[in-house]
Structures are given as structure tokens and as C-alpha cells.
Design an enzyme around this catalytic site. Sequence first.
Site: not given
Length: 255
Positions: A159, A163
Amino acid sequence: MFPVYPDLKNKHVLITGGSNGIGEALTRTFAQQASEVTILDLDKDKGLKIAKDCENLNCKVNVYSVDLTNTSELTKTLNLIKQETPIVDVLINNAGYDPRYPLLEMSEEEWNHLFQLNVVHYFITCRELLPDMIKAGGGSIIMTSSHVFWIAKPDMIAYNTTKAAVIGLVRSLATAAGKHHIRVNAVAPGWIMTERQLEQWVTPEAKQKTINELQSIPLELTPDELMGTYLFLASESSRAITRQTIVVDGGYAQS
């Protein structure tokens, strides 16, 4: 709580993941600004309910059901939107997912699927909608990143990486599109107490530690805490601001 931006009236705002969580709050907030809103989300039933609610605000909400990880399906849907709705003035790439894994104990398929949702669909929407924004003489693109980029939680490596990619996309695209008066920025939320977060990840202990020990401001972060930042970046009030990532996390992350 939110100011009214007159220049957002009748602007066309497209929001990915606009049926739930932060996306739902974005849809309802821009409806309150009298913008025309288009939702791209798998949850069509929830989107239609939101659209019905927004009729009371004299705002039109268009709902398109699409799997954002399916590139061909997404491209077809965006082409349909370009035929059926006005040119998109504000693009908000928001949909994403934040799974937890020990170290890198995930499959290549899981890694790639996460990138499809958290990064690739951002690229596809920009690629398909930018030409009309350029013809229109400008616009605003806002992408949802995360404060996790700075915190670098060890169980969120995949994740975190997605990002980080979003922030890289924002910075490069802003440089390339600026000459066309298109602004490209990101919002990096902290731990926002959406329904999904409360169901999947939040424990009373973790929540209290985050609010009272890790954040500078002891405030429970809800989607509403983000809306003022998105509105500002969408409006002409931010017309000289681009290539930026604004962290909205109560002072948790230290860059």
C-alpha cells in the site's frame, strides 16, 4: 463547516470510488456546491441512493458501475461518459484499498491487483480525460494518496508503495500539464474513520493511541475533515497551487 465556492457551481466533478467512505463524502459535498457529479464505483446501488438524496440539492449525480481494475472496461466507461456528460472540470481519483500483510507475504497477483486499483486506474482516467481538459483551457486533478507514505507502516509495504507512486504521478503530471492551466495535486489523509476502516481495522486501543498519542491534534478524523481541502484544490481559489501533496492527518506524519 464548509465554505461555498461559487466557481464550482455547475462544474462537472468526476469521482472514482464515489459511493462509499471518503468518496461518498466527496460526492455529497460537491453536490452541496451545486456541481454536477459523476460517480465511478462498483457499488451502483449505493451510488443511486446518493444520487437520489442529492436531487433535493438540485444537483445531478451520474452513476456508472465499473470495475476500476479492469482497464478495458474503465476505458469504455470513460468514453461513454465523454459522450453523455459535460467535459470533466475536476477529476478526483480517490478509490483505493489498504490491505495488511506481514513483510512481503503476498502473492504477485495480490501485488499487481493492488496496483491496478490504487495506481493504474488513476493513470487511465488522466490519460482519457486530459485531452478534453486541455481543449477546455484548464481544470483540476486531485489524487488521494496517504500519510502512510511518510509513516511507512511495516505491514502496509505494498500500500505504501502504491501511494508513493501516486505522489510521483502528481508531481510529474503537474509539471507536464501546467502549461495548459491544469493543476494536479494530492490529498494525503491520515487514518480516516470510514465504515470500512471501523469494520476491518480499527480497534478501540489503536484508535485511542492514534488520536491521543500519535496525532498532534487529538481529533477523531472522519471524511468530513478532508472535504475543505478537496474543495479548495478543486476551486479557482487554488489556481496557483499545483504539484503539491497536502497531508490531512492531525499532525501525525512527520515529513
